[in-house]
Enzyme design. Sequence first.
Site, PDB file in Angstrom:
ATOM      1  N   VAL A 178      42.316  94.251  -8.318  1.00 32.99           N
ATOM      2  CA  VAL A 178      43.487  94.340  -9.308  1.00 32.99           C
ATOM      3  C   VAL A 178      44.430  95.634  -8.918  1.00 32.99           C
ATOM      4  O   VAL A 178      44.055  96.364  -8.132  1.00 32.99           O
ATOM      5  CB  VAL A 178      42.698  95.144 -10.487  1.00 32.99           C
ATOM      6  N   GLU A 195      29.430  91.621  -1.406  1.00 33.61           N
ATOM      7  CA  GLU A 195      29.026  92.665  -0.571  1.00 33.61           C
ATOM      8  C   GLU A 195      29.791  93.796  -1.203  1.00 33.61           C
ATOM      9  O   GLU A 195      30.810  93.416  -1.566  1.00 33.61           O
ATOM     10  CB  GLU A 195      29.279  92.686   0.766  1.00 33.61           C
ATOM     11  N   ASN A 227      31.963 102.791  -3.302  1.00 33.80           N
ATOM     12  CA  ASN A 227      33.038 102.155  -4.326  1.00 33.80           C
ATOM     13  C   ASN A 227      32.273 102.232  -5.679  1.00 33.80           C
ATOM     14  O   ASN A 227      31.704 101.289  -6.184  1.00 33.80           O
ATOM     15  CB  ASN A 227      33.180 100.598  -4.000  1.00 33.80           C
ATOM     16  N   TYR A 265      29.561  95.861 -11.312  1.00 32.68           N
ATOM     17  CA  TYR A 265      28.677  95.070 -11.074  1.00 32.68           C
ATOM     18  C   TYR A 265      27.416  95.369 -11.394  1.00 32.68           C
ATOM     19  O   TYR A 265      26.490  94.452 -12.092  1.00 32.68           O
ATOM     20  CB  TYR A 265      28.341  94.991  -9.538  1.00 32.68           C
TER      21      TYR A 265
HETATM   22  C1  LIG Z   1      36.751  97.229  -8.310  1.00 29.50           C
HETATM   23  C2  LIG Z   1      38.134  96.796  -9.468  1.00 29.50           C
HETATM   24  C3  LIG Z   1      38.290  95.109  -9.341  1.00 29.50           C
HETATM   25  C4  LIG Z   1      37.566  96.908 -11.082  1.00 29.50           C
HETATM   26  O1  LIG Z   1      38.620  96.434 -11.524  1.00 29.50           O
HETATM   27  P1  LIG Z   1      39.101  97.723 -12.936  1.00 29.50           P
HETATM   28  O2  LIG Z   1      40.223  96.970 -13.605  1.00 29.50           O
HETATM   29  O3  LIG Z   1      39.766  98.787 -12.137  1.00 29.50           O
HETATM   30  O4  LIG Z   1      37.765  97.668 -13.788  1.00 29.50           O
HETATM   31  P2  LIG Z   1      37.657  97.776 -15.374  1.00 29.50           P
HETATM   32  O5  LIG Z   1      38.800  98.389 -16.010  1.00 29.50           O
HETATM   33  O6  LIG Z   1      37.682  96.147 -15.646  1.00 29.50           O
HETATM   34  O7  LIG Z   1      36.369  98.442 -15.513  1.00 29.50           O
HETATM   35  C5  LIG Z   1      35.241  97.562 -15.280  1.00 29.50           C
HETATM   36  C6  LIG Z   1      34.091  98.700 -15.053  1.00 29.50           C
HETATM   37  O8  LIG Z   1      34.264  99.298 -13.909  1.00 29.50           O
HETATM   38  C7  LIG Z   1      33.664 100.655 -14.269  1.00 29.50           C
HETATM   39  N1  LIG Z   1      34.818 101.543 -13.952  1.00 29.50           N
HETATM   40  C8  LIG Z   1      36.355 101.353 -14.287  1.00 29.50           C
HETATM   41  N2  LIG Z   1      37.032 102.716 -14.154  1.00 29.50           N
HETATM   42  C9  LIG Z   1      35.930 103.347 -13.544  1.00 29.50           C
HETATM   43  C10 LIG Z   1      35.962 104.743 -13.199  1.00 29.50           C
HETATM   44  N3  LIG Z   1      37.088 105.442 -13.165  1.00 29.50           N
HETATM   45  N4  LIG Z   1      34.843 105.358 -12.886  1.00 29.50           N
HETATM   46  C11 LIG Z   1      33.727 104.783 -12.921  1.00 29.50           C
HETATM   47  N5  LIG Z   1      33.524 103.482 -13.360  1.00 29.50           N
HETATM   48  C12 LIG Z   1      34.484 102.902 -13.781  1.00 29.50           C
HETATM   49  C13 LIG Z   1      33.036 100.762 -15.448  1.00 29.50           C
HETATM   50  O9  LIG Z   1      31.834 100.252 -15.240  1.00 29.50           O
HETATM   51  C14 LIG Z   1      34.043  99.657 -16.232  1.00 29.50           C
HETATM   52  O10 LIG Z   1      33.259  99.148 -17.282  1.00 29.50           O
HETATM   53  P3  LIG Z   1      33.530  99.740 -18.935  1.00 29.50           P
HETATM   54  O11 LIG Z   1      35.272  99.896 -18.759  1.00 29.50           O
HETATM   55  O12 LIG Z   1      33.282  98.640 -19.707  1.00 29.50           O
HETATM   56  O13 LIG Z   1      32.923 100.894 -18.760  1.00 29.50           O
HETATM   57  C15 LIG Z   1      39.356  97.464  -9.088  1.00 29.50           C
HETATM   58  O14 LIG Z   1      39.196  98.955  -9.511  1.00 29.50           O
HETATM   59  C16 LIG Z   1      39.892  97.351  -7.762  1.00 29.50           C
HETATM   60  O15 LIG Z   1      40.669  96.334  -7.545  1.00 29.50           O
HETATM   61  N6  LIG Z   1      39.532  98.035  -6.760  1.00 29.50           N
HETATM   62  C17 LIG Z   1      40.078  98.139  -5.414  1.00 29.50           C
HETATM   63  C18 LIG Z   1      39.420  96.792  -4.862  1.00 29.50           C
HETATM   64  C19 LIG Z   1      37.925  96.996  -4.878  1.00 29.50           C
HETATM   65  O16 LIG Z   1      37.377  97.867  -4.756  1.00 29.50           O
HETATM   66  N7  LIG Z   1      37.462  95.826  -4.960  1.00 29.50           N
HETATM   67  C20 LIG Z   1      35.823  95.407  -5.099  1.00 29.50           C
HETATM   68  C21 LIG Z   1      35.137  95.313  -3.832  1.00 29.50           C
HETATM   69  S1  LIG Z   1      33.430  95.096  -3.927  1.00 29.50           S
END
Ligand SMILES: CC(C)(COP(=O)(O)OP(=O)(O)OC[C@H]1O[C@@H](n2cnc3c(N)ncnc32)[C@H](O)[C@@H]1OP(=O)(O)O)[C@@H](O)C(=O)NCCC(=O)NCCS
Length: 164
Positions: free
Chosen positions: A80, A112, A117, A124
């Site tokens: 994202v 994976e 992270n 997940y």
């Molecule tokens: C990982 C990623 C896809 C998650 O997307 P996001 O839009 O940031 O996450 P969301 O807002 O949908 O939150 C989903 C869940 O993540 C967790 N989360 C989100 N922000 C968080 C934070 N700051 N700290 C801890 N957990 C967090 C929570 O469990 C959250 O669920 P909840 O809001 O119902 O509690 C995004 O952060 C990203 O693109 N990161 C960089 C790329 C990456 O790491 N991809 C995954 C590789 S395996």
Amino acid sequence: MAGTADTRDLIELRPMVETDLDRVVANELHAYAFPWSRGLFSECLKVGNECWVGCIKGDIIGHAVLTTGAGESHLLNVCVQRSLQGKGYGRELVLQMLARARASGADALFLEVRPSNVVAMQLYDSLGFTEVGVRRDYYPSHLGHEDARVLVLDLDAYFHNPEI
Ligand SMILES: CC(C)(COP(=O)(O)OP(=O)(O)OC[C@H]1O[C@@H](n2cnc3c(N)ncnc32)[C@H](O)[C@@H]1OP(=O)(O)O)[C@@H](O)C(=O)NCCC(=O)NCCS
């Protein structure tokens, strides 16, 4: 305009095409310390992996890459746009990938993730993924290498009880 988790716009998913790659790679570069290269995305498009972009009002705000075969899907990438993280878009994108994997006939979705992270691990975990293995020194890291946790979601169980 995207807002909070309650008011934000929903993601419109569409297949990624080569001309999306400037934006996809820019989002990737800002989101990951060790991003995929443009060449890797091109290769995924060429070999027919399911490459998706998530859009808000036509603007690409995220992407995901999925591959399916022999009843298993693998989520190879989900990302994202950095400035829009933490608003629920990542969860929405992953949920859409679960549905895509299911539609392609998969019973299980593997991925994976780096143990460091925390955000992805939490996401997940909340969806019911469980750890089935560790790939030692799988990822490059600033300290050398980092293990990968291999996670799986049983899609049969998930789609019978998506509230897990
Ligand atoms: C990982 C990623 C896809 C998650 O997307 P996001 O839009 O940031 O996450 P969301 O807002 O949908 O939150 C989903 C869940 O993540 C967790 N989360 C989100 N922000 C968080 C934070 N700051 N700290 C801890 N957990 C967090 C929570 O469990 C959250 O669920 P909840 O809001 O119902 O509690 C995004 O952060 C990203 O693109 N990161 C960089 C790329 C990456 O790491 N991809 C995954 C590789 S395996």
